[in-house]
Design a protein around this motif. Structure first.
Motif, PDB file in Angstrom:
ATOM      1  N   THR A  74       0.831  -1.204   0.000  1.00  0.00           N
ATOM      2  CA  THR A  74       0.000   0.000   0.000  1.00  0.00           C
ATOM      3  C   THR A  74       0.866   1.255   0.000  1.00  0.00           C
ATOM      4  N   GLY A  75       0.529   2.172  -0.899  1.00  0.00           N
ATOM      5  CA  GLY A  75       1.280   3.416  -1.009  1.00  0.00           C
ATOM      6  C   GLY A  75       2.436   3.365  -1.984  1.00  0.00           C
ATOM      7  N   LEU A  76       2.704   2.192  -2.534  1.00  0.00           N
ATOM      8  CA  LEU A  76       3.837   2.036  -3.441  1.00  0.00           C
ATOM      9  C   LEU A  76       3.386   1.868  -4.890  1.00  0.00           C
ATOM     10  N   ASN A  77       4.238   2.247  -5.819  1.00  0.00           N
ATOM     11  CA  ASN A  77       3.990   1.961  -7.233  1.00  0.00           C
ATOM     12  C   ASN A  77       4.422   0.522  -7.487  1.00  0.00           C
ATOM     13  N   ALA A  78       3.575  -0.410  -7.068  1.00  0.00           N
ATOM     14  CA  ALA A  78       3.949  -1.825  -7.075  1.00  0.00           C
ATOM     15  C   ALA A  78       3.181  -2.647  -8.099  1.00  0.00           C
ATOM     16  N   ALA A  79       2.445  -1.984  -8.988  1.00  0.00           N
ATOM     17  CA  ALA A  79       1.639  -2.717  -9.969  1.00  0.00           C
ATOM     18  C   ALA A  79       1.650  -1.976 -11.297  1.00  0.00           C
ATOM     19  N   THR A  80       1.203  -2.655 -12.323  1.00  0.00           N
ATOM     20  CA  THR A  80       0.998  -2.018 -13.622  1.00  0.00           C
ATOM     21  C   THR A  80      -0.412  -2.322 -14.099  1.00  0.00           C
ATOM     22  N   VAL A  81      -0.923  -1.436 -14.924  1.00  0.00           N
ATOM     23  CA  VAL A  81      -2.267  -1.579 -15.488  1.00  0.00           C
ATOM     24  C   VAL A  81      -2.134  -1.516 -17.001  1.00  0.00           C
ATOM     25  N   GLU A  82      -2.585  -2.550 -17.681  1.00  0.00           N
ATOM     26  CA  GLU A  82      -2.545  -2.571 -19.141  1.00  0.00           C
ATOM     27  C   GLU A  82      -3.887  -2.096 -19.689  1.00  0.00           C
ATOM     28  N   HIS A  83      -3.824  -1.007 -20.444  1.00  0.00           N
ATOM     29  CA  HIS A  83      -5.047  -0.412 -20.995  1.00  0.00           C
ATOM     30  C   HIS A  83      -4.744   0.232 -22.334  1.00  0.00           C
ATOM     31  N   ASP A  84      -5.588  -0.058 -23.319  1.00  0.00           N
ATOM     32  CA  ASP A  84      -5.501   0.567 -24.638  1.00  0.00           C
ATOM     33  C   ASP A  84      -4.111   0.390 -25.247  1.00  0.00           C
ATOM     34  N   GLY A  85      -3.550  -0.798 -25.053  1.00  0.00           N
ATOM     35  CA  GLY A  85      -2.250  -1.095 -25.632  1.00  0.00           C
ATOM     36  C   GLY A  85      -1.066  -0.523 -24.879  1.00  0.00           C
ATOM     37  N   LYS A  86      -1.308   0.118 -23.738  1.00  0.00           N
ATOM     38  CA  LYS A  86      -0.236   0.726 -22.957  1.00  0.00           C
ATOM     39  C   LYS A  86      -0.120   0.044 -21.593  1.00  0.00           C
ATOM     40  N   THR A  87       1.094  -0.015 -21.070  1.00  0.00           N
ATOM     41  CA  THR A  87       1.334  -0.521 -19.728  1.00  0.00           C
ATOM     42  C   THR A  87       1.666   0.661 -18.831  1.00  0.00           C
ATOM     43  N   LEU A  88       0.786   0.912 -17.847  1.00  0.00           N
ATOM     44  CA  LEU A  88       0.910   2.093 -17.006  1.00  0.00           C
ATOM     45  C   LEU A  88       1.301   1.706 -15.583  1.00  0.00           C
ATOM     46  N   PRO A  89       2.192   2.472 -14.942  1.00  0.00           N
ATOM     47  CA  PRO A  89       2.493   2.210 -13.535  1.00  0.00           C
ATOM     48  C   PRO A  89       1.278   2.555 -12.676  1.00  0.00           C
ATOM     49  N   ALA A  90       1.092   1.819 -11.586  1.00  0.00           N
ATOM     50  CA  ALA A  90      -0.064   2.057 -10.731  1.00  0.00           C
ATOM     51  C   ALA A  90       0.332   1.974  -9.260  1.00  0.00           C
ATOM     52  N   ARG A  91      -0.156   2.936  -8.490  1.00  0.00           N
ATOM     53  CA  ARG A  91       0.102   2.962  -7.054  1.00  0.00           C
ATOM     54  C   ARG A  91      -1.004   2.199  -6.327  1.00  0.00           C
ATOM     55  N   VAL A  92      -0.641   1.456  -5.307  1.00  0.00           N
ATOM     56  CA  VAL A  92      -1.616   0.715  -4.503  1.00  0.00           C
ATOM     57  C   VAL A  92      -2.206   1.665  -3.468  1.00  0.00           C
ATOM     58  N   VAL A  93      -3.452   2.066  -3.655  1.00  0.00           N
ATOM     59  CA  VAL A  93      -4.125   2.991  -2.749  1.00  0.00           C
ATOM     60  C   VAL A  93      -4.643   2.263  -1.519  1.00  0.00           C
ATOM     61  N   MET A  94      -5.200   1.083  -1.733  1.00  0.00           N
ATOM     62  CA  MET A  94      -5.763   0.296  -0.641  1.00  0.00           C
ATOM     63  C   MET A  94      -5.711  -1.172  -1.014  1.00  0.00           C
ATOM     64  N   ALA A  95      -5.365  -2.019  -0.035  1.00  0.00           N
ATOM     65  CA  ALA A  95      -5.388  -3.466  -0.242  1.00  0.00           C
ATOM     66  C   ALA A  95      -5.893  -4.104   1.045  1.00  0.00           C
ATOM     67  N   SER A  96      -7.060  -4.721   0.992  1.00  0.00           N
ATOM     68  CA  SER A  96      -7.692  -5.304   2.174  1.00  0.00           C
ATOM     69  C   SER A  96      -7.722  -6.822   2.084  1.00  0.00           C
ATOM     70  N   GLN A  97      -7.030  -7.476   2.996  1.00  0.00           N
ATOM     71  CA  GLN A  97      -7.081  -8.938   3.045  1.00  0.00           C
ATOM     72  C   GLN A  97      -8.440  -9.423   3.528  1.00  0.00           C
ATOM     73  N   ASP A  98      -9.104  -8.661   4.406  1.00  0.00           N
ATOM     74  CA  ASP A  98     -10.417  -9.060   4.922  1.00  0.00           C
ATOM     75  C   ASP A  98     -11.475  -9.027   3.823  1.00  0.00           C
ATOM     76  N   LEU A  99     -11.469  -7.953   3.035  1.00  0.00           N
ATOM     77  CA  LEU A  99     -12.453  -7.820   1.954  1.00  0.00           C
ATOM     78  C   LEU A  99     -11.966  -8.447   0.654  1.00  0.00           C
ATOM     79  N   GLN A 100     -10.658  -8.735   0.581  1.00  0.00           N
ATOM     80  CA  GLN A 100     -10.053  -9.388  -0.580  1.00  0.00           C
ATOM     81  C   GLN A 100     -10.097  -8.531  -1.839  1.00  0.00           C
ATOM     82  N   VAL A 101     -10.017  -7.219  -1.664  1.00  0.00           N
ATOM     83  CA  VAL A 101     -10.011  -6.305  -2.805  1.00  0.00           C
ATOM     84  C   VAL A 101      -8.868  -5.301  -2.668  1.00  0.00           C
ATOM     85  N   ALA A 102      -8.534  -4.676  -3.780  1.00  0.00           N
ATOM     86  CA  ALA A 102      -7.531  -3.620  -3.794  1.00  0.00           C
ATOM     87  C   ALA A 102      -7.983  -2.513  -4.730  1.00  0.00           C
TER      88      ALA A 102
END
Length: 206
Positions: A74-102
């Motif tokens: 959480t808070g880190l640029n630890a993921a990428t998002v592929e959209h419209d042929g581009k790979t974009l860096p993505a920051r983790v805003v929230m990651a909940s193990q209880d709710l199993q969503v990010a």
């Protein structure tokens, strides 16, 4: 308690069935979901895994399963998002193990966010028709399929659709109402957006 005569019960059954089918998403509803799914769904890749996600904000907020990322990122640029042929860096805003969503944040920009529907207090998805888009397979394109939700352990619901974690689930009007958190042998388990909203209440969105 008085009981209805068997003959009357038999007469009422067709009407009950017809009422239930009347709420079932139409072909036009399914097509609308397919179009919105195609525009707003992305591929998320994190340090742990990869899977689908969906734009829930026009500024680049992405809702997905916690599977690709964990709370420690959480808070880190630890993921990428592929959209419209581009790979974009993505920051983790929230990651909940209880709710199993990010929730992730792509770089500032304008993105095709799906329209959302957040349940009001006291509302439920139990018994409602929802629509998921089954992934494309060899020789078969992605296709929208309706199914009824059933209440599971709160705040989750079960839907008899074989959807991967992170997949969006829509209502008959094409609005995003839930996200898949995991698959199981009877389909998948989903989390309504209302639960995500509560979790995000104390988080600063970008």
């Amino acid at each position: 308690m008085s009981r209805l005569p068997p003959l009357l019960l038999l007469c009422l059954l067709p009407f009950a069935s017809a009422a239930a089918e009347a709420d079932k998403p139409s072909r036009a509803d399914l097509q609308r979901v397919l179009e919105r799914h195609g525009r707003s769904v992305v591929h998320v890749k994190g340090p742990r895994n990869a899977g689908p996600g969906v734009f829930v904000g026009s500024a680049g907020q992405v809702l997905t399963s916690v599977t690709p990322v964990g709370a420690s990122f959480t808070g880190l640029n630890a993921a990428t998002v592929e959209h419209d042929g581009k790979t974009l860096p993505a920051r983790v805003v929230m990651a909940s193990q209880d709710l199993q969503v990010a929730v992730l944040a792509a770089p500032d920009g304008a993105y095709p966010a799906a329209p959302v529907k957040v349940l009001r207090d006291g509302d439920s998805l139990d018994g409602r028709w929802l629509v998921g888009v089954l992934p494309a397979k060899k020789g078969q394109p992605a296709r929208p399929v309706p199914a009824r939700a059933r209440a599971a352990q709160p705040p989750f619901y079960d839907v008899p659709l074989a959807l991967p974690a992170g997949s969006p689930v829509f209502d008959a009007e094409g609005r995003l109402v839930a996200v898949v958190v995991k698959k199981h042998r009877r389909g998948c388990r989903v989390l309504p957006l209302s639960a995500v909203k509560v979790e995000l209440a104390s988080v600063d969105m970008p």
